[in-house]
Design a protein around this motif. Structure first.
Motif, PDB file in Angstrom:
ATOM      1  N   THR A   1       0.963   7.952   0.088  1.00 17.62           N
ATOM      2  CA  THR A   1      -0.248   8.660  -0.320  1.00 17.62           C
ATOM      3  C   THR A   1      -1.442   8.185   0.481  1.00 17.62           C
ATOM      4  O   THR A   1      -1.584   6.996   0.775  1.00 17.62           O
ATOM      5  CB  THR A   1      -0.511   8.468  -1.832  1.00 17.62           C
ATOM      6  N   ILE A   2      -2.290   9.137   0.848  1.00 13.76           N
ATOM      7  CA  ILE A   2      -3.559   8.857   1.520  1.00 13.76           C
ATOM      8  C   ILE A   2      -4.647   9.364   0.575  1.00 13.76           C
ATOM      9  O   ILE A   2      -4.884  10.571   0.490  1.00 13.76           O
ATOM     10  CB  ILE A   2      -3.629   9.554   2.885  1.00 13.76           C
ATOM     11  N   PRO A   3      -5.286   8.470  -0.169  1.00  5.73           N
ATOM     12  CA  PRO A   3      -6.184   8.900  -1.254  1.00  5.73           C
ATOM     13  C   PRO A   3      -7.308   9.825  -0.808  1.00  5.73           C
ATOM     14  O   PRO A   3      -7.639  10.771  -1.499  1.00  5.73           O
ATOM     15  CB  PRO A   3      -6.729   7.573  -1.804  1.00  5.73           C
ATOM     16  N   LYS A   4      -7.913   9.551   0.347  1.00  5.76           N
ATOM     17  CA  LYS A   4      -8.997  10.383   0.833  1.00  5.76           C
ATOM     18  C   LYS A   4      -8.801  10.660   2.310  1.00  5.76           C
ATOM     19  O   LYS A   4      -8.101   9.930   3.009  1.00  5.76           O
ATOM     20  CB  LYS A   4     -10.355   9.713   0.601  1.00  5.76           C
ATOM     21  N   ILE A   5      -9.424  11.726   2.777  1.00  2.16           N
ATOM     22  CA  ILE A   5      -9.328  12.089   4.182  1.00  2.16           C
ATOM     23  C   ILE A   5      -9.872  10.952   5.026  1.00  2.16           C
ATOM     24  O   ILE A   5     -10.895  10.346   4.714  1.00  2.16           O
ATOM     25  CB  ILE A   5     -10.085  13.397   4.448  1.00  2.16           C
ATOM     26  N   HIS A   6      -9.160  10.657   6.127  1.00  2.25           N
ATOM     27  CA  HIS A   6      -9.506   9.563   7.033  1.00  2.25           C
ATOM     28  C   HIS A   6      -9.376   8.209   6.352  1.00  2.25           C
ATOM     29  O   HIS A   6     -10.098   7.272   6.666  1.00  2.25           O
ATOM     30  CB  HIS A   6     -10.914   9.730   7.610  1.00  2.25           C
ATOM     31  N   ASP A   7      -8.440   8.092   5.410  1.00  2.67           N
ATOM     32  CA  ASP A   7      -8.199   6.843   4.713  1.00  2.67           C
ATOM     33  C   ASP A   7      -6.893   6.239   5.214  1.00  2.67           C
ATOM     34  O   ASP A   7      -6.178   6.822   6.031  1.00  2.67           O
ATOM     35  CB  ASP A   7      -8.117   7.099   3.203  1.00  2.67           C
ATOM     36  N   THR A   8      -6.562   5.050   4.714  1.00  2.00           N
ATOM     37  CA  THR A   8      -5.340   4.392   5.122  1.00  2.00           C
ATOM     38  C   THR A   8      -4.191   4.801   4.208  1.00  2.00           C
ATOM     39  O   THR A   8      -4.380   5.533   3.228  1.00  2.00           O
ATOM     40  CB  THR A   8      -5.513   2.867   5.129  1.00  2.00           C
ATOM     41  N   LEU A   9      -2.985   4.306   4.505  1.00  2.00           N
ATOM     42  CA  LEU A   9      -1.786   4.715   3.778  1.00  2.00           C
ATOM     43  C   LEU A   9      -1.471   3.731   2.654  1.00  2.00           C
ATOM     44  O   LEU A   9      -1.519   2.519   2.839  1.00  2.00           O
ATOM     45  CB  LEU A   9      -0.597   4.801   4.743  1.00  2.00           C
ATOM     46  N   SER A  10      -1.154   4.289   1.496  1.00  2.00           N
ATOM     47  CA  SER A  10      -0.702   3.501   0.353  1.00  2.00           C
ATOM     48  C   SER A  10       0.666   4.013  -0.060  1.00  2.00           C
ATOM     49  O   SER A  10       1.115   5.083   0.370  1.00  2.00           O
ATOM     50  CB  SER A  10      -1.683   3.617  -0.817  1.00  2.00           C
ATOM     51  N   ALA A  11       1.331   3.238  -0.892  1.00  2.01           N
ATOM     52  CA  ALA A  11       2.648   3.638  -1.390  1.00  2.01           C
ATOM     53  C   ALA A  11       2.644   3.551  -2.907  1.00  2.01           C
ATOM     54  O   ALA A  11       2.025   2.668  -3.503  1.00  2.01           O
ATOM     55  CB  ALA A  11       3.742   2.753  -0.810  1.00  2.01           C
ATOM     56  N   ALA A  12       3.346   4.488  -3.533  1.00  8.25           N
ATOM     57  CA  ALA A  12       3.498   4.487  -4.989  1.00  8.25           C
ATOM     58  C   ALA A  12       4.952   4.772  -5.323  1.00  8.25           C
ATOM     59  O   ALA A  12       5.603   5.580  -4.664  1.00  8.25           O
ATOM     60  CB  ALA A  12       2.600   5.540  -5.629  1.00  8.25           C
ATOM     61  N   THR A  13       5.475   4.082  -6.325  1.00 10.10           N
ATOM     62  CA  THR A  13       6.823   4.368  -6.795  1.00 10.10           C
ATOM     63  C   THR A  13       6.715   5.059  -8.146  1.00 10.10           C
ATOM     64  O   THR A  13       5.914   4.664  -8.995  1.00 10.10           O
ATOM     65  CB  THR A  13       7.646   3.072  -6.952  1.00 10.10           C
ATOM     66  N   THR A  14       7.469   6.110  -8.318  1.00  9.37           N
ATOM     67  CA  THR A  14       7.497   6.806  -9.604  1.00  9.37           C
ATOM     68  C   THR A  14       8.875   6.614 -10.219  1.00  9.37           C
ATOM     69  O   THR A  14       9.888   6.680  -9.532  1.00  9.37           O
ATOM     70  CB  THR A  14       7.201   8.307  -9.439  1.00  9.37           C
TER      71      THR A  14
END
Length: 599
Positions: A474-487
């Motif tokens: 997931t990239i929370p906002k435009i021009h942001d860095t990458l995060s990961a989430a597990t569901t």
């Protein structure tokens, strides 16, 4: 002045005011004006809205003469020294004339050599205008260059992808700088109009644009998976490879094919496009319907003989508006186009997830996806209904890497998401079910990265395994860095969503990603496990790799055995990634690990 409203609000935004000494940013908010006596008549100015300004920061230093908003938090400023793109207070891109001179040292757009051979006498006078194309996310930069000896001036235009620091089309005018020059992107983003006036005449020059890596989703500004396609208003170009017999080297060639005139003339130029990862099919989408180019039996020598697959009738074509699409490269001889659509003529306003073969497009029996409950009851498949209030602006497909017969499909509007499980029954029938819904901030981009393929949708409902384990980038906002989430969803329990964990430093702005490899670590008759490798490209030119684990458990074994094998796999991940310093956290081993940066 330039105004940009906030994406999550219709009543607030940011106003940039250009002054001689710099630029001031104001936070704005609109509110209704109420008369003293609560009068029913609107005020004289017509809207009944007022605007309140609040200074965000002091004026920026620098000699700027033009500006343009690129997104909610990104502002481009142009002046004597070139262009600087700011993300809040940090510079994320710089454009300078020297690079343009180097890349335009051959003939200019009007046939006159620019640069070289005395080019050192040319002097850059500054940027005169900026314009951002929201359709493709690029900046148009134009300005003035003094001619040799300072006797004449000419104007230039450069198309600049500031996120990737890549230059596109460069135009040079050999005439004197015209008065009141400006550039407008039209024709659905594929046409560039140069509008200018001399002392007595108004001129308009038109240029056709070719777009690289066109989007496959309608979520504006979101980071998309990289594509090797080139798309224009009338043509499509895609790569083919040729291997030399005497070596292991390959040559990449681009073949061009015309877009289907019956489709584009009725519904306009394409706004979305997607190429299957195996190169066997391309889909394009205009205002309504879709068209598919089947390349499974086409060879390099057959250029110009491709056959486009269209809906059977114009009525069928106009029944739905495709809002996002992706490919499921099936395990059989077929590939499947997965699309999030809005029904516009029948069942108006309803949104569905549908699947078509690359061989045929249509409804009724040509639409292959049906809900599991409908399939068991013998009812005709109409696709899967999208939860109310969710627009499928973004879609991503993650296919079982081993069997190719199961897939996860994620749809999102940038905040809400829905996760589906799909399974291939035969080449003419696919069943699916809604597995999970929730909220996950992905306005800058969202994609499925890995997970456990351990489901069997053909089991009886009271014996089926309802658990879901997937990893989402997931990239929370435009021009942001990458995060990961597990569901995670366990049997007879509600969905559990983990807070996204940063994979990279917060200042690293992601501009593109692509799946680069599949690694198999272990495989037996019941279980296969490995890692999916994603290349992540950043705005500073560096690239990193994200290794995301996956597991494929055969669906025809009993539920108890599948659950035991899945639990063993998840426990083994904690042991494997717990010793790696680049693992985001030992608590969520499904996130995998990342490599160090490389330039």
């Amino acid at each position: 002045m330039a105004y940009r409203h906030n994406n999550d609000s219709d009543v607030s935004g940011t106003l940039a005011v250009l002054r001689r000494s710099g630029v001031s940013l104001y936070k704005t908010r609109f509110f209704k004006r109420v008369a003293r006596e609560q009068q029913q008549q609107p005020p004289p100015h017509g809207g009944g809205l007022m605007m309140r300004l609040e200074l965000l920061e002091e004026e920026r230093a620098g000699e700027w003469n033009c500006l343009s908003w690129c997104s909610e938090r990104v502002l481009a400023l142009g002046g004597r020294d070139g262009v600087s793109v700011f993300r809040e207070t940090k510079v994320m891109g710089v454009w300078d004339w020297e690079r343009v001179r180097e890349e335009s040292s051959t003939a200019g757009a009007f046939g006159e050599p620019v640069g070289g051979g005395g080019g050192s006498e040319e002097r850059f006078q500054g940027v005169e205008g900026l314009s951002h194309s929201d359709t493709w996310g690029v900046l148009l930069v134009w300005g003035v260059v003094t001619g040799r000896g300072g006797k004449a001036s000419h104007s230039f235009l450069c198309v600049w992808d500031y996120k990737r620091s890549a230059l596109g089309m460069i135009l040079h005018s050999r005439s004197l700088l015209p008065y009141n020059a400006g550039y407008i992107v039209g024709d659905g983003g594929y046409g560039l109009c140069h509008v200018y006036s001399t002392k007595t005449i108004l001129h308009l020059d038109h240029y056709n644009l070719i777009i690289s890596s066109p989007p496959s989703s309608s979520l504006r500004g979101a980071v998309a998976e990289a594509s090797t396609l080139f798309l224009s208003a009338h043509h499509l170009s895609l790569p083919t490879t040729t291997q030399f017999h005497s070596s292991r080297h390959h040559r990449i060639n681009y073949r061009q094919t015309s877009l289907p005139a019956p489709y584009t003339s009725l519904h306009g130029v394409p706004c979305l496009a997607s190429l299957s990862s195996n190169g066997r099919a391309v889909a394009i989408v205009s205002k309504k319907g879709a068209a598919v180019l089947d390349l499974s039996r086409v060879h390099l020598q057959d250029v110009g003989r491709e056959k486009w697959r269209l809906f059977g009738t114009e009525k069928d074509e106009g029944r739905a508006k495709v809002e996002s699409l992706g490919w499921w490269e099936g395990g059989g001889e077929d590939d499947y186009l997965v699309a999030g659509v809005e029904m516009v003529e029948m069942d108006k306003g309803e949104r569905r997830l549908v699947v078509w073969s690359r061989r045929r497009l249509g409804w009724d029996e040509d639409q292959l996806l049906s809900d599991v409950s409908d399939q068991r009851a013998g009812r005709a498949g109409k696709g899967l209904v999208v939860p109310e209030g969710l627009t499928p602006s973004l879609l991503h497909v993650l296919v079982d890497p081993i069997t190719k017969e199961r897939a996860f499909v994620l749809i999102s509007d940038g905040l809400k998401f829905a996760l589906y499980q799909l399974q291939l029954v035969n080449k003419h029938q696919i069943v699916g079910r809604l597995g999970q819904t929730g909220e996950l901030n992905g306005r800058g981009g969202l994609f499925l990265a890995g997970g456990c393929f351990d489901f069997n949708l053909m089991e009886h409902s009271d014996k089926s395994d309802q658990s879901i384990n997937v990893t989402i980038g997931t990239i929370p906002k435009i021009h942001d860095t990458l995060s990961a989430a597990t569901t995670e969803r366990k049997e007879a329990s509600s969905s559990v969503e983990q807070i996204p964990t940063l994979l990279f430093p917060s200042h690293m702005s992601v501009v593109q990603y692509w799946k680069s490899d599949t690694i198999i670590h272990a495989s037996n008759e019941n279980v296969s496990e490995g890692e999916l490798v994603y290349s992540i490209s950043f705005s500073d030119g560096s690239t990193s790799c994200w290794f995301v684990p996956f597991c494929c458990i055969k669906g025809d074994i009993d539920v108890t055995t599948r659950q035991r094998l899945r639990n063993q796999y998840l426990q083994s991940l904690s042991t494997r990634y717990g010793t790696l310093p680049t693992s985001p956290t030992n608590k969520y081993p499904l996130m995998g690990h990342v490599t160090s940066f490389s330039s």
